[in-house]
Design a protein around this motif. Structure first.
Motif, PDB file in Angstrom:
ATOM      1  N   VAL A 220     -40.657   6.765  97.950  1.00 46.36           N
ATOM      2  CA  VAL A 220     -40.086   7.554  99.050  1.00 46.36           C
ATOM      3  C   VAL A 220     -40.657   7.076 100.383  1.00 46.36           C
ATOM      4  O   VAL A 220     -39.925   6.879 101.361  1.00 46.36           O
ATOM      5  CB  VAL A 220     -40.382   9.057  98.842  1.00 46.36           C
ATOM      6  CG1 VAL A 220     -39.942   9.849 100.074  1.00 46.36           C
ATOM      7  CG2 VAL A 220     -39.671   9.569  97.598  1.00 46.36           C
ATOM      8  N   GLN A 221     -41.973   6.900 100.425  1.00 45.52           N
ATOM      9  CA  GLN A 221     -42.622   6.455 101.655  1.00 45.52           C
ATOM     10  C   GLN A 221     -42.136   5.079 102.091  1.00 45.52           C
ATOM     11  O   GLN A 221     -42.019   4.792 103.284  1.00 45.52           O
ATOM     12  CB  GLN A 221     -44.139   6.436 101.453  1.00 45.52           C
ATOM     13  CG  GLN A 221     -44.924   6.130 102.725  1.00 45.52           C
ATOM     14  CD  GLN A 221     -46.420   6.238 102.508  1.00 45.52           C
ATOM     15  OE1 GLN A 221     -46.892   6.399 101.386  1.00 45.52           O
ATOM     16  NE2 GLN A 221     -47.177   6.154 103.576  1.00 45.52           N
ATOM     17  N   GLU A 223     -39.220   4.011 101.665  1.00 45.00           N
ATOM     18  CA  GLU A 223     -37.786   4.140 101.918  1.00 45.00           C
ATOM     19  C   GLU A 223     -36.951   3.370 100.899  1.00 45.00           C
ATOM     20  O   GLU A 223     -35.945   2.741 101.229  1.00 45.00           O
ATOM     21  CB  GLU A 223     -37.450   3.697 103.340  1.00 45.00           C
ATOM     22  CG  GLU A 223     -38.155   4.515 104.418  1.00 45.00           C
ATOM     23  CD  GLU A 223     -37.792   4.070 105.825  1.00 45.00           C
ATOM     24  OE1 GLU A 223     -37.151   3.007 105.968  1.00 45.00           O
ATOM     25  OE2 GLU A 223     -38.133   4.799 106.777  1.00 45.00           O
ATOM     26  N   LEU A 224     -37.386   3.424  99.648  1.00 43.04           N
ATOM     27  CA  LEU A 224     -36.672   2.726  98.582  1.00 43.04           C
ATOM     28  C   LEU A 224     -35.674   3.610  97.857  1.00 43.04           C
ATOM     29  O   LEU A 224     -34.660   3.127  97.348  1.00 43.04           O
ATOM     30  CB  LEU A 224     -37.673   2.166  97.562  1.00 43.04           C
ATOM     31  CG  LEU A 224     -38.710   1.178  98.080  1.00 43.04           C
ATOM     32  CD1 LEU A 224     -39.654   0.789  96.948  1.00 43.04           C
ATOM     33  CD2 LEU A 224     -38.054  -0.059  98.672  1.00 43.04           C
ATOM     34  N   GLU A 226     -33.485   5.652  98.671  1.00 43.08           N
ATOM     35  CA  GLU A 226     -32.124   5.817  99.177  1.00 43.08           C
ATOM     36  C   GLU A 226     -31.184   4.744  98.650  1.00 43.08           C
ATOM     37  O   GLU A 226     -29.968   4.865  98.761  1.00 43.08           O
ATOM     38  CB  GLU A 226     -32.129   5.780 100.711  1.00 43.08           C
ATOM     39  CG  GLU A 226     -32.911   6.921 101.350  1.00 43.08           C
ATOM     40  CD  GLU A 226     -32.398   8.287 100.898  1.00 43.08           C
ATOM     41  OE1 GLU A 226     -31.170   8.463 100.828  1.00 43.08           O
ATOM     42  OE2 GLU A 226     -33.227   9.160 100.600  1.00 43.08           O
ATOM     43  N   LYS A 227     -31.747   3.696  98.069  1.00 48.54           N
ATOM     44  CA  LYS A 227     -30.926   2.630  97.526  1.00 48.54           C
ATOM     45  C   LYS A 227     -30.311   3.081  96.199  1.00 48.54           C
ATOM     46  O   LYS A 227     -30.925   3.800  95.415  1.00 48.54           O
ATOM     47  CB  LYS A 227     -31.767   1.366  97.323  1.00 48.54           C
ATOM     48  CG  LYS A 227     -32.417   0.862  98.606  1.00 48.54           C
ATOM     49  CD  LYS A 227     -33.252  -0.374  98.340  1.00 48.54           C
ATOM     50  CE  LYS A 227     -33.988  -0.817  99.608  1.00 48.54           C
ATOM     51  NZ  LYS A 227     -33.068  -1.227 100.658  1.00 48.54           N
ATOM     52  N   ASN A 269     -34.879  -7.831 101.943  1.00 44.83           N
ATOM     53  CA  ASN A 269     -33.744  -6.947 102.203  1.00 44.83           C
ATOM     54  C   ASN A 269     -32.506  -7.387 101.425  1.00 44.83           C
ATOM     55  O   ASN A 269     -31.408  -7.475 101.973  1.00 44.83           O
ATOM     56  CB  ASN A 269     -33.436  -6.902 103.708  1.00 44.83           C
ATOM     57  CG  ASN A 269     -32.539  -5.732 104.071  1.00 44.83           C
ATOM     58  OD1 ASN A 269     -32.547  -4.700 103.397  1.00 44.83           O
ATOM     59  ND2 ASN A 269     -31.758  -5.881 105.120  1.00 44.83           N
TER      60      ASN A 269
END
Length: 293
Positions: A220-221, A223-224, A226-227, A269
């Protein structure tokens, strides 16, 4: 009157094959000699005129390294022509094969389990596991996305209401002397590793132990989550992250700094897939323009 000298060359002003032209001044004579010397040097390096130079060239051409590169090129062309890989350029395939050769891997294993993006290489978690097993590293999955709770004590306020004061986290529903909150606050996956290490100087055998966890909150930290791949296969990705992190800790000499595929994808990315069997693959890699990013 100064002595007149004749000098020949292939230069338009100095004809070595045709009629020689006369040079009147010392300056012209010096320039003509320099031109002729340059031509002789070029001929020396462009043609193997001596047995020693011929032997040196043959040694380079027939060296094990040169032969290996030629084998890699042939294999790369076959892979590209078959269409079984996303690799489209021979040079990219050779980079992967060379990295695999450094790790002692066959061409087929390398081409199917190693990916390269912008100068960085990564390999599948299955290849990580195989290499550790070959090196005698023991490992086991201790926690597989286990729920994490907060434990603490209940405090009564002046107004008579009670509040929960968290003291720490636990995967157990009961902690002696404390109250465990029923709310799940995180998930954790943990691998245990063990390996014998021989000391270089004393020859003593020591046991190195590593316990490596990866938390859902870490994803979560970063930002993974959301994939899409994390939404579908978060359990598998927690395993992959915990394992590759532990592998780097206990066997860095074995994996030689190789990333996991999902780590490489995050750094670059790029999108990737994974399934319940931890089979990973980059799905949007374009080897033809990867160095133009």
């Amino acid at each position: 009157m100064s002595e007149r000298k004749k000098v020949t060359s292939n230069d338009e002003n100095l004809d070595v094959k045709g009629e020689a032209k006369e040079v009147d001044s010392p300056l012209e004579f010096k320039e003509a000699i320099e031109v002729q010397t340059t031509i002789e040097e070029q001929n020396l390096y462009s043609e193997a005129t001596s047995p020693a130079l011929i032997a040196q060239q043959n040694a380079v051409i027939n060296s094990p390294e040169a032969i290996q590169i030629e084998k890699m090129k042939l294999f790369a062309r076959q892979v590209i022509a078959s269409g079984v890989s996303s690799i489209k350029k021979e040079a990219d395939a050779i980079v992967i094969l060379m990295r695999g050769a450094e790790l002692g891997l066959s061409y087929a294993v390398s081409i199917n389990n190693i990916f390269a993006i912008n100068g960085k290489t990564g390999m599948s978690v299955h290849l990580h596991k195989a290499m550790l097993q070959n090196a005698g590293v023991y490992f086991e999955l201790e926690e597989d996305k286990v729920p994490i709770y907060a434990y603490g004590v209940m405090k009564e306020k002046a107004d008579g209401t009670k509040s929960f004061i968290a003291m720490g986290t636990t995967s157990e529903m009961k902690v002696e002397g404390f109250k465990v909150s029923p709310k799940v606050i995180d998930y954790r996956t943990t691998y245990y590793f063990e390996r014998e290490i021989k000391m270089a100087l004393s020859g003593e055998i020591r046991i190195k132990k590593v316990r490596m966890s990866y938390l859902y909150s870490e994803a979560v930290q970063a930002e993974l989550v959301e994939k899409d791949v994390w939404k579908k296969y978060d359990r598998s990705l927690l395993k992959a992250r915990a394992f590759t992190s532990g592998a780097s800790e206990i066997a860095s000499d074995v994996i030689q700094g190789m990333y996991g595929i999902n780590e490489l994808a995050m750094l670059s990315n790029r999108k990737f897939t994974i399934n319940d069997n931890l089979e990973e693959k980059l799905i949007d890699i374009d080897y033809q323009d990867e160095n133009e990013d």
